[in-house]
Design an enzyme around this catalytic site. Structure first.
Site, PDB file in Angstrom:
ATOM      1  N   ASP A  99       1.482  10.295   3.946  1.00 49.44           N
ATOM      2  CA  ASP A  99       2.266  11.173   4.817  1.00 49.44           C
ATOM      3  C   ASP A  99       1.321  12.175   5.474  1.00 49.44           C
ATOM      4  OD1 ASP A  99       4.325  12.378   6.082  1.00 49.44           O
ATOM      5  OD2 ASP A  99       5.139  13.380   4.307  1.00 49.44           O
ATOM      6  N   CYS A 124      18.279  49.029   1.226  1.00 47.70           N
ATOM      7  CA  CYS A 124      18.513  50.403   1.691  1.00 47.70           C
ATOM      8  C   CYS A 124      19.965  50.671   2.043  1.00 47.70           C
ATOM      9  CB  CYS A 124      17.595  50.714   2.873  1.00 47.70           C
ATOM     10  SG  CYS A 124      18.091  49.832   4.366  1.00 47.70           S
ATOM     11  N   LYS A 159      10.852   3.482   2.753  1.00 49.44           N
ATOM     12  CA  LYS A 159      10.826   4.946   2.631  1.00 49.44           C
ATOM     13  C   LYS A 159      11.514   5.378   1.343  1.00 49.44           C
ATOM     14  CE  LYS A 159      10.459   7.329   6.314  1.00 49.44           C
ATOM     15  NZ  LYS A 159       9.835   7.895   7.366  1.00 49.44           N
ATOM     16  N   CYS A 178      13.593  51.328   5.585  1.00 48.88           N
ATOM     17  CA  CYS A 178      13.927  50.309   4.587  1.00 48.88           C
ATOM     18  C   CYS A 178      12.626  49.870   3.900  1.00 48.88           C
ATOM     19  CB  CYS A 178      14.614  49.158   5.309  1.00 48.88           C
ATOM     20  SG  CYS A 178      14.991  47.742   4.290  1.00 48.88           S
ATOM     21  N   TYR A 237      -6.666   2.333   6.372  1.00 49.38           N
ATOM     22  CA  TYR A 237      -5.835   1.218   5.930  1.00 49.38           C
ATOM     23  C   TYR A 237      -5.661   0.075   6.928  1.00 49.38           C
ATOM     24  CZ  TYR A 237      -2.607   4.357   8.359  1.00 49.38           C
ATOM     25  OH  TYR A 237      -2.029   5.186   9.273  1.00 49.38           O
ATOM     26  N   GLU A 267       0.856  -1.204   0.000  1.00 45.36           N
ATOM     27  CA  GLU A 267       0.000   0.000   0.000  1.00 45.36           C
ATOM     28  C   GLU A 267       0.877   1.235   0.000  1.00 45.36           C
ATOM     29  OE1 GLU A 267      -2.168  -0.237   3.650  1.00 45.36           O
ATOM     30  OE2 GLU A 267      -3.012  -2.162   3.086  1.00 45.36           O
ATOM     31  N   CYS A 297      22.331  46.068   3.589  1.00 46.70           N
ATOM     32  CA  CYS A 297      20.987  45.714   3.167  1.00 46.70           C
ATOM     33  C   CYS A 297      20.842  45.928   1.655  1.00 46.70           C
ATOM     34  CB  CYS A 297      19.971  46.573   3.918  1.00 46.70           C
ATOM     35  SG  CYS A 297      18.293  46.292   3.346  1.00 46.70           S
ATOM     36  N   LYS A 340       2.304   4.626   1.596  1.00 50.03           N
ATOM     37  CA  LYS A 340       2.508   5.141   2.946  1.00 50.03           C
ATOM     38  C   LYS A 340       2.132   6.620   2.939  1.00 50.03           C
ATOM     39  CE  LYS A 340       6.015   5.344   6.605  1.00 50.03           C
ATOM     40  NZ  LYS A 340       5.247   6.278   7.335  1.00 50.03           N
ATOM     41  N   CYS A 381      18.492  43.867   8.915  1.00 46.02           N
ATOM     42  CA  CYS A 381      18.688  45.257   8.540  1.00 46.02           C
ATOM     43  C   CYS A 381      18.058  46.093   9.658  1.00 46.02           C
ATOM     44  CB  CYS A 381      17.993  45.567   7.217  1.00 46.02           C
ATOM     45  SG  CYS A 381      17.876  47.344   6.943  1.00 46.02           S
TER      46      CYS A 381
HETATM   47  S1  IVH Z   1      -0.320   0.276   8.865  1.00 50.12           S
HETATM   48  C1  IVH Z   1       0.489  -2.096  12.528  1.00 50.12           C
HETATM   49  N1  IVH Z   1      -0.556   1.386   6.499  1.00 50.12           N
HETATM   50  O1  IVH Z   1       2.951   5.141   8.947  1.00 50.12           O
HETATM   51  C2  IVH Z   1       0.431  -1.358  11.253  1.00 50.12           C
HETATM   52  N2  IVH Z   1       0.418   2.663   8.237  1.00 50.12           N
HETATM   53  O2  IVH Z   1       5.572   4.684  10.203  1.00 50.12           O
HETATM   54  C3  IVH Z   1       0.036   0.018  11.483  1.00 50.12           C
HETATM   55  N3  IVH Z   1       1.023   4.934   7.578  1.00 50.12           N
HETATM   56  O3  IVH Z   1       1.879   4.777  12.249  1.00 50.12           O
HETATM   57  C4  IVH Z   1       0.180   0.924  10.387  1.00 50.12           C
HETATM   58  N4  IVH Z   1       0.343   4.787   5.501  1.00 50.12           N
HETATM   59  O4  IVH Z   1       0.636   6.438  10.693  1.00 50.12           O
HETATM   60  C5  IVH Z   1      -0.134   1.535   7.763  1.00 50.12           C
HETATM   61  N5  IVH Z   1      -0.867   2.217   4.362  1.00 50.12           N
HETATM   62  C6  IVH Z   1      -0.462   2.383   5.611  1.00 50.12           C
HETATM   63  C7  IVH Z   1       0.109   3.602   6.084  1.00 50.12           C
HETATM   64  C8  IVH Z   1       0.536   3.695   7.412  1.00 50.12           C
HETATM   65  C9  IVH Z   1       0.885   5.580   6.415  1.00 50.12           C
HETATM   66  C10 IVH Z   1       1.617   5.552   8.791  1.00 50.12           C
HETATM   67  C11 IVH Z   1       0.949   5.213  10.080  1.00 50.12           C
HETATM   68  C12 IVH Z   1       1.983   4.518  10.896  1.00 50.12           C
HETATM   69  C13 IVH Z   1       3.242   5.029  10.319  1.00 50.12           C
HETATM   70  C14 IVH Z   1       4.396   4.118  10.581  1.00 50.12           C
END
Ligand code: IVH
Length: 672
Positions: free
Chosen positions: A117, A413, A316, A434, A225, A113, A410, A115, A428
């Site tokens: 942010d 000025c 990551k 200014c 998720y 999936e 500056c 991740k 400045c």
């Molecule tokens: S699963 C036990 N799925 O990333 C599993 N987390 O660094 C729990 N996050 O705390 C998390 N996308 O806040 C899961 N598709 C995804 C995610 C996800 C972002 C975040 C989540 C977690 C953190 C871990």
């Protein structure tokens, strides 16, 4: 319409609107126009007003918020909110697989999936109804942000279907879609407010706002998720997500390629590589991919550590980095005189946008990376909007290149710059001469929290300054209609608006004028305190250092700044001119009449919701009568004024420290 018909109509409208909400916010499909939607919503609102007894608790009209949370309750998570281990390479993923293969015998299947942010959240549903939403906090306990989460339209208040568990928790990530975040910043720019640098931090801040009606307007979004509960009716994670989709949640889908079942590391890496390339196309930020073992039974066998499950791992992405040529370094002067060096770059594509400029922060940073004109530099984009220069390709450097000399004067000025001890930035000091600082002061003066002058915005201030029509805030009050009307693109209405706005601003109360004048360190709260305690500008001007620091909440730094301000003749002249124009430089009769010293020496803590006051009114009343308001209970607290729903932790503390708790009626007696 009869009562019965109204009841039916409320039900039908609620169901229709819920379905439209779902298709628009969850499935990104609009079936009816915004206008038609608003009409239906209005119909429902009207009916609910006439027949509140038939309104559903989770009616679509409730999405506009309104509930105020004074103090977010801390609640323990039913299931602790674990984090994930990180990985950065194919080898790391291979190691992950080797580790878990030792723990299970059966064939393994993974789910990949995105991740997201954003800000993690856990939402509980009981009998299909949203009952509680909690932030991650420290993983063991978080804050109850239910009222705010209920305003997020992609989160269902009532689930659809009937095969959901009686009680379960679903976790996901709240975030600002990129376009929403950009629009939010654009609005702030127009209002002269500082821009938000980072979408995630802003989302986190939004969730902790007290007024859910403001949150409702902010258009946060949420992907879910992870489903948790006792005896869940499925055997795999993948199934749980599909089901969650059927119940009305916004989930990752095969169609958008945001979820995929994988059999081995190669397939996992295909998914990772695809999204590493494509992520800039998404309307939300992701910082990697999450890989989970699909089968619940296998997850059990593999288990978790105290910190994270061993059956899942995050991959990551590396922050996107490109190299380009540094053409020049220019220096920007901010409103406060702070200097920011800016790298002007040969345009380069980074994370989906063309980058021409990047921040170099300050002189130390330039020295640290030893960046020079014509260098090939590395530009990176993390969670922040403004890209940064993270390094230099020294191998390609011209042998005749010379280290960058930071400016000493500056750029606007030519005043010699200063750098105070402990400060990373140069300033400045020509505060009142200014151009960007002068314009900044005017912009501050007209801003919403200060004089809030209708019709005047940043661009107009720039124009007035460039045209020589206003060089300081007092000049604004000498503008006339004809001068404005002659300016390009100034029509009659616009010009008159500004003149009227200026006239109206003469009624703005003293404390806001004082804030608007722009004395360094005199922010909104300090201005209020000064106004209350000194009553007029003359008293502030004539106060000694001791008198100033003797006042409530005025420290040495503020006192010094006030004295410095009035020591400059041109500042005194400026104030005098504003006075002549009729601006408020003393408390109004009303404010004076309502102020006493009855509460002098007393410290109050305010908790709960009140029927006769808003919380701010109550605080103002305390201060107007000479009392002090504190946010936390201590031995020094004289009284706690408690309304309804006083927080239990406050109550416990008050009892422990034996602080007297009074209600609003008793409070009114104190000042009568
Ligand atoms: S699963 C036990 N799925 O990333 C599993 N987390 O660094 C729990 N996050 O705390 C998390 N996308 O806040 C899961 N598709 C995804 C995610 C996800 C972002 C975040 C989540 C977690 C953190 C871990």
């Amino acid at each position: 319409m009869t009562k019965e018909e109204s009841k039916n109509r409320i039900e039908v409208l609620s169901i229709q609107l819920r379905a439209h909400n779902h298709s628009y916010y969850v499935l990104s499909k609009s079936i009816i126009s915004d206008y038609d939607f608003d009409m239906l919503l209005e119909d429902l609102q009207k009916l609910e007003e006439d027949f509140p007894e038939y309104a559903f608790e989770d009616s679509p009209t409730k999405r506009v918020g309104g509930e105020i949370t004074k103090n977010f309750k801390t609640v323990k998570h039913k299931y602790s909110m674990l984090s994930l281990g990180n990985s950065y390479s194919k080898e790391d993923i291979e190691d992950f697989e080797t580790r878990i293969k030792k723990l299970v015998e059966n064939e393994l299947e993974y789910v990949c999936e995105l991740k997201y942010d954003g800000v993690a959240i856990g939402i509980t549903y009981v009998n299909g109804k949203l009952t509680q939403a909690i932030t991650r906090g420290d993983g063991v306990q978080g804050d109850d942000i239910t009222a705010n989460v209920k305003t997020i339209r992609s989160i269902p208040l009532q689930l659809t279907g009937s095969d959901y568990p009686e009680e379960f928790e679903i976790r996901g990530e709240l975030f600002y879609p990129k376009d929403v975040f950009e629009a939010l910043n654009k609005e702030r720019e127009e209002q002269g407010e500082d821009l938000y640098a980072n979408a995630r931090n802003t989302a986190s801040g939004t969730l902790k706002m007290q007024d859910s009606a403001v949150v409702a307007k902010r258009r946060l979004d949420c992907y879910l998720y992870f489903v948790l509960g006792e005896k869940l009716p499925f055997t795999t994670h993948y199934e749980s997500i599909q089901k969650a989709g059927e119940w009305g949640f916004k989930i990752p889908t095969e169609k958008l390629k945001s979820i995929k079942k994988c059999k081995n590391v190669d397939e996992i890496f295909e998914f990772i590589n695809y999204w590493d390339k494509e992520r800039s196309q998404l309307n939300f930020d992701i910082d990697g991919v999450v890989i989970k073992v699909n089968n619940y039974a296998r997850q059990e066998e593999i288990g978790s550590t105290a910190k994270s499950p061993k059956w899942a791992i995050a991959y990551k992405f590396k922050a996107e980095k490109v190299s380009t040529k540094l053409l020049a370094i220019t220096y920007q002067v901010g409103r406060t005189g702070a200097i920011t060096p800016v790298a002007n770059l040969e345009p380069v594509l980074l994370a989906g946008t063309t980058v021409k400029r990047a921040s170099l922060h300050n002189a130390d940073q330039i020295e640290k990376i030893d960046v020079r004109i014509n260098d090939i530099v590395f530009v990176e984009k993390g969670g922040e909007i403004i890209p940064k220069i993270v390094g230099v390709e020294t191998k390609q450097r011209d042998i005749f290149s010379e280290p960058t000399q930071y400016i000493t004067q500056c750029p606007e000025c030519e005043t010699v710059l200063v750098r105070k001890e402990g400060d990373a930035k140069h300033y400045c000091p020509n505060e009142w001469g200014c151009p960007p600082q002068i314009k900044g002061k005017m912009q501050h003066f007209i801003s919403r929290k200060a004089m809030n002058i209708d019709g005047l915005g940043e661009e107009t201030i720039d124009l007035l300054y460039e045209q020589g029509l206003a060089k300081n805030i007092a000049d604004l009050y000498e503008l006339n209609f004809d001068q404005l009307f002659e300016l390009e693109s100034f029509k009659e209405k616009k010009s008159q608006n500004i003149i009227d706005g200026l006239i109206d601003s003469k009624n703005i109360p003293f404390e806001r004028v004082l804030y608007g004048v722009g004395i360094r360190y005199v922010g909104e709260t300090v201005a209020k305190k000064l106004a209350r305690q000194f009553k007029n500008i003359e008293n502030i001007k004539n106060a000694s250092f001791e008198e100033l620091t003797g006042a409530d909440e005025i420290g040495d730094k503020i006192a010094e700044s006030i004295i410095d301000f009035f020591a400059i003749e041109s500042n005194v002249e400026l104030i005098n001119r504003l006075k002549e124009h009729g601006l408020q430089f003393e408390l109004s009769e009303d404010q004076l009449a309502n102020s006493t010293t009855k509460l002098e020496g007393l410290i109050f803590v305010v908790s709960g919701v009140f029927s006769k006051f808003s919380r701010d009114e109550l605080k103002n009343t305390i201060e107007q009568n000479g009392g002090k308001v504190s946010s936390s209970i201590s031995k020094k607290t004289s009284y706690i004024v408690a309304g309804e729903n006083m927080g239990p932790s406050k109550l416990a503390k008050a009892e422990k420290l034996e602080v007297e708790i009074i209600n609003e009626d008793r409070f009114l007696e104190l000042i009568q």
